[in-house]
Design an enzyme around this catalytic site. Structure first.
Site, PDB file in Angstrom:
ATOM      1  N   ARG A  72       1.373  -4.264  -2.026  1.00  0.00           N
ATOM      2  CA  ARG A  72       0.316  -4.203  -3.034  1.00  0.00           C
ATOM      3  C   ARG A  72       0.868  -3.729  -4.385  1.00  0.00           C
ATOM      4  O   ARG A  72       0.468  -4.233  -5.431  1.00  0.00           O
ATOM      5  CB  ARG A  72      -0.807  -3.275  -2.548  1.00  0.00           C
ATOM      6  CG  ARG A  72      -1.610  -3.911  -1.411  1.00  0.00           C
ATOM      7  CD  ARG A  72      -2.676  -2.973  -0.911  1.00  0.00           C
ATOM      8  NE  ARG A  72      -3.598  -2.571  -1.957  1.00  0.00           N
ATOM      9  CZ  ARG A  72      -4.363  -1.480  -1.890  1.00  0.00           C
ATOM     10  NH1 ARG A  72      -4.317  -0.696  -0.845  1.00  0.00           N
ATOM     11  NH2 ARG A  72      -5.188  -1.194  -2.876  1.00  0.00           N
ATOM     12  N   VAL A 105      -7.262   1.613  -7.642  1.00  0.00           N
ATOM     13  CA  VAL A 105      -6.075   2.464  -7.653  1.00  0.00           C
ATOM     14  C   VAL A 105      -4.947   1.800  -8.449  1.00  0.00           C
ATOM     15  O   VAL A 105      -3.839   2.307  -8.489  1.00  0.00           O
ATOM     16  CB  VAL A 105      -5.606   2.761  -6.200  1.00  0.00           C
ATOM     17  CG1 VAL A 105      -6.669   3.514  -5.419  1.00  0.00           C
ATOM     18  CG2 VAL A 105      -5.201   1.473  -5.454  1.00  0.00           C
ATOM     19  N   HIS A 121     -10.727   6.950  -6.266  1.00  0.00           N
ATOM     20  CA  HIS A 121      -9.966   6.713  -5.037  1.00  0.00           C
ATOM     21  C   HIS A 121      -8.461   6.919  -5.213  1.00  0.00           C
ATOM     22  O   HIS A 121      -7.672   6.419  -4.422  1.00  0.00           O
ATOM     23  CB  HIS A 121     -10.265   5.303  -4.498  1.00  0.00           C
ATOM     24  CG  HIS A 121     -11.675   5.151  -3.999  1.00  0.00           C
ATOM     25  ND1 HIS A 121     -12.286   3.928  -3.800  1.00  0.00           N
ATOM     26  CD2 HIS A 121     -12.595   6.091  -3.651  1.00  0.00           C
ATOM     27  CE1 HIS A 121     -13.521   4.128  -3.351  1.00  0.00           C
ATOM     28  NE2 HIS A 121     -13.741   5.419  -3.269  1.00  0.00           N
ATOM     29  N   CYS A 132       4.698  19.777   1.611  1.00  0.00           N
ATOM     30  CA  CYS A 132       4.680  20.795   0.556  1.00  0.00           C
ATOM     31  C   CYS A 132       3.738  20.357  -0.579  1.00  0.00           C
ATOM     32  O   CYS A 132       2.995  19.397  -0.443  1.00  0.00           O
ATOM     33  CB  CYS A 132       6.097  21.067   0.044  1.00  0.00           C
ATOM     34  SG  CYS A 132       6.792  19.782  -1.008  1.00  0.00           S
ATOM     35  N   GLY A 189     -17.828  -5.797 -10.776  1.00  0.00           N
ATOM     36  CA  GLY A 189     -16.950  -6.209  -9.681  1.00  0.00           C
ATOM     37  C   GLY A 189     -16.834  -5.227  -8.535  1.00  0.00           C
ATOM     38  O   GLY A 189     -15.738  -4.979  -8.045  1.00  0.00           O
ATOM     39  N   ASN A 215     -20.978  -9.523 -11.772  1.00  0.00           N
ATOM     40  CA  ASN A 215     -20.362  -9.822 -10.478  1.00  0.00           C
ATOM     41  C   ASN A 215     -20.497 -11.324 -10.228  1.00  0.00           C
ATOM     42  O   ASN A 215     -21.440 -11.953 -10.709  1.00  0.00           O
ATOM     43  CB  ASN A 215     -21.080  -9.036  -9.356  1.00  0.00           C
ATOM     44  CG  ASN A 215     -20.232  -8.916  -8.088  1.00  0.00           C
ATOM     45  OD1 ASN A 215     -19.681  -9.891  -7.591  1.00  0.00           O
ATOM     46  ND2 ASN A 215     -20.150  -7.700  -7.560  1.00  0.00           N
ATOM     47  N   GLU A 217     -21.125 -12.504  -7.402  1.00  0.00           N
ATOM     48  CA  GLU A 217     -22.220 -12.685  -6.439  1.00  0.00           C
ATOM     49  C   GLU A 217     -23.049 -11.407  -6.337  1.00  0.00           C
ATOM     50  O   GLU A 217     -22.633 -10.355  -6.835  1.00  0.00           O
ATOM     51  CB  GLU A 217     -21.686 -13.092  -5.070  1.00  0.00           C
ATOM     52  CG  GLU A 217     -20.697 -12.134  -4.492  1.00  0.00           C
ATOM     53  CD  GLU A 217     -20.015 -12.701  -3.240  1.00  0.00           C
ATOM     54  OE1 GLU A 217     -19.831 -11.926  -2.292  1.00  0.00           O
ATOM     55  OE2 GLU A 217     -19.688 -13.907  -3.237  1.00  0.00           O
TER      56      GLU A 217
END
Ligand code: OAD
Length: 247
Positions: A72, A105, A121, A132, A189, A215, A217
């Site tokens: 990704r 992200v 997120h 740590c 979106g 959007n 949809e």
């Protein structure tokens, strides 16, 4: 109403409102080539979240999880902000947008120069140690996975929110404040089904603000949208940018 008329109408609302915020999801980055999670071609159609995006999955197979994140990261590394990211950033610069809350992200809003970004997120380019307090940032996908902590040699993990984990407290608190004071929330979106993020438009609505949704949809947010713009985000924001004379 056609898209140009909708853009004119949204531009008028934006210009005449004191406090406009945006709330974005994976669909805002779709035209940049970053896959969404749900819907056609969505990541959760091809991969199982419980095998890749939970703390248990990471404990079981950190290499597999990191390989997925690396893949990704490579897509995101090669992606560029699209007109939706760019117009949202320009709106902020002109004082027409006060804050941008995102579930993404990918960091594409920041690359488009949005400043007041609330990341609910996490961010795929940040890493944190599993043992740590070390936190760090990657500027490209790691060569070797899983990467190790430079302080204690334990495993590093992506600093993102996985299923079953709470949202970062300060980001969530700021998002709730922004949603509460917004006169207008522009929702772009998102399927609106992942909680608690999906509650934010409902907070704006309950406090008397307007919800504008963009959007391709209908989503879980559409029933409370005052204006629903059925369009690809980049396409609509190009028109909106022209109407606002910032593109
Ligand atoms: P989803 O994948 O659930 O939804 C993407 C939305 O974008 C859908 O409603 C699509 O119809 C819409 N869409 C697709 N292409 C579009 C385009 N070009 N323009 C406008 N809209 C478009 O993504 P999110 O709602 O962001 O969580 O998903 C929420 C969370 O679920 C993610 O942050 C992630 C995922 O599991 C975590 O990783 C914690």
């Amino acid at each position: 109403m056609d898209l140009i008329e909708l853009a004119k109408r949204v531009a008028e609302i934006v210009k005449s409102s004191d406090y406009v915020v945006a709330f974005t999801g994976a669909g805002v980055s779709a035209e940049s080539g970053v896959p969404t999670f749900r819907g056609r071609g969505g990541l959760w159609k091809r991969f199982k979240p419980e095998e890749l995006a939970t703390p248990e999955a990471f404990r079981r197979n950190p290499k597999l999880v990191w390989e997925w994140y690396k893949w990704r990261m490579e897509i995101i590394y090669n992606a560029k902000p699209n007109p939706a990211h760019i117009v949202l950033a320009k709106m902020e610069k002109k004082g027409l947008l006060k804050a941008l809350i995102t579930q993404n992200v990918d960091g594409l809003h920041q690359r488009a120069c949005s400043k007041n970004v609330v990341e609910l997120h996490g961010n795929i380019w940040r890493v944190k140690c599993t043992s740590c307090d070390y936190k760090g940032k990657l500027d490209k996908p790691p060569n070797v996975v899983p990467p190790k902590c430079p302080n204690c040699d334990s495993l590093l993990r992506p600093d993102v929110v996985w299923f079953g984990e709470p949202l970062p407290k300060s980001a969530w608190e700021k998002a709730v404040v922004e949603a509460s004071i917004a006169n207008v929330m522009i929702v772009v979106g998102t399927s609106g089904v992942v909680m608690p993020a999906g509650m934010l438009p409902w907070i704006t609505k309950k406090k008397g603000g307007k919800v504008i949704e963009v959007n391709i949809e209908e989503s879980a947010i559409t029933p409370i949208a005052d204006i629903f713009v059925k369009s690809r985000a980049g396409e609509f924001f190009s028109l909106l940018g022209k109407e606002l004379k910032i593109m």
